[in-house]
Design a protein around this motif. Sequence first.
Motif, PDB file in Angstrom:
ATOM      1  N   ASP A 170       0.828  -1.218   0.000  1.00  0.00           N
ATOM      2  CA  ASP A 170       0.000   0.000   0.000  1.00  0.00           C
ATOM      3  C   ASP A 170       0.858   1.261   0.000  1.00  0.00           C
ATOM      4  O   ASP A 170       0.554   2.241  -0.662  1.00  0.00           O
ATOM      5  CB  ASP A 170      -0.937   0.029   1.224  1.00  0.00           C
ATOM      6  CG  ASP A 170      -2.030  -1.012   1.132  1.00  0.00           C
ATOM      7  OD1 ASP A 170      -2.355  -1.462   0.007  1.00  0.00           O
ATOM      8  OD2 ASP A 170      -2.545  -1.396   2.209  1.00  0.00           O
ATOM      9  N   ARG A 172       3.908   1.553  -1.134  1.00  0.00           N
ATOM     10  CA  ARG A 172       4.649   1.653  -2.402  1.00  0.00           C
ATOM     11  C   ARG A 172       3.747   2.038  -3.569  1.00  0.00           C
ATOM     12  O   ARG A 172       4.218   2.435  -4.623  1.00  0.00           O
ATOM     13  CB  ARG A 172       5.373   0.346  -2.693  1.00  0.00           C
ATOM     14  CG  ARG A 172       6.441   0.072  -1.628  1.00  0.00           C
ATOM     15  CD  ARG A 172       7.278  -1.139  -1.902  1.00  0.00           C
ATOM     16  NE  ARG A 172       7.950  -1.113  -3.173  1.00  0.00           N
ATOM     17  CZ  ARG A 172       9.021  -0.399  -3.455  1.00  0.00           C
ATOM     18  NH1 ARG A 172       9.543   0.391  -2.554  1.00  0.00           N
ATOM     19  NH2 ARG A 172       9.584  -0.474  -4.636  1.00  0.00           N
ATOM     20  N   GLN A 173       2.430   1.952  -3.379  1.00  0.00           N
ATOM     21  CA  GLN A 173       1.478   2.293  -4.445  1.00  0.00           C
ATOM     22  C   GLN A 173       0.884   3.679  -4.160  1.00  0.00           C
ATOM     23  O   GLN A 173      -0.193   3.787  -3.606  1.00  0.00           O
ATOM     24  CB  GLN A 173       0.374   1.230  -4.525  1.00  0.00           C
ATOM     25  CG  GLN A 173      -0.576   1.410  -5.679  1.00  0.00           C
ATOM     26  CD  GLN A 173       0.132   1.482  -7.020  1.00  0.00           C
ATOM     27  OE1 GLN A 173       1.027   0.728  -7.316  1.00  0.00           O
ATOM     28  NE2 GLN A 173      -0.277   2.424  -7.852  1.00  0.00           N
ATOM     29  N   ALA A 177      -5.888   4.671  -7.510  1.00  0.00           N
ATOM     30  CA  ALA A 177      -6.339   3.498  -8.277  1.00  0.00           C
ATOM     31  C   ALA A 177      -7.322   3.884  -9.366  1.00  0.00           C
ATOM     32  O   ALA A 177      -8.008   4.819  -9.341  1.00  0.00           O
ATOM     33  CB  ALA A 177      -6.977   2.480  -7.328  1.00  0.00           C
TER      34      ALA A 177
END
Length: 177
Positions: A170, A172-173, A177
């Motif tokens: 989470d 690293r993202q 979305a």
Amino acid sequence: MSHAFELLADYERRSLEHTPGTPEQIDASGLWRGVGYRIGQRRLASMFGEVLEIITLPHLTPVPGAQSWMLGVANIRGTLLPVVDLRMYLEAERTVLHETQRALVVRQPGGNVAVIIDELLGQRHFTDEQRCEPGDLAAGRYADYVKQAYDLGGVQYGVFNMAMLTRDVDFRQAALA
């Protein structure tokens, strides 16, 4: 004139008599050392090896399409670093930014990241005797990163694992979305 010389000679003598701690004392078994800081109401500490440096809040360039906790990128000595509001990531509450703000530069796979903290508390040293259960320090999203704590004179510090944070999918993202 001789008084000043005698004073300097005395300083030198006392300096040479002083013996700093030996490596065995500095790296004593049962001694944990780290960087202390505050996020919200929590006092935390991370290992020195996880925090590469401490910087003042750099000039930020926003990144379109990023999560709300991703404040932007900053040019730190010629290297672009993502800058994250750690409190926003963990508590969904924005850190109040001010000019004396500090950020911890942390190593992560693929490059470093700067995480904004509320307050820098400096070096902290703990012994095995001060170890305690993390309790509320490990509540909510902190549970993934705080597995132990220390009690320093009635003030509890949770040990925040930055390596776990930077490996979290989470974290690293940062793109929406």
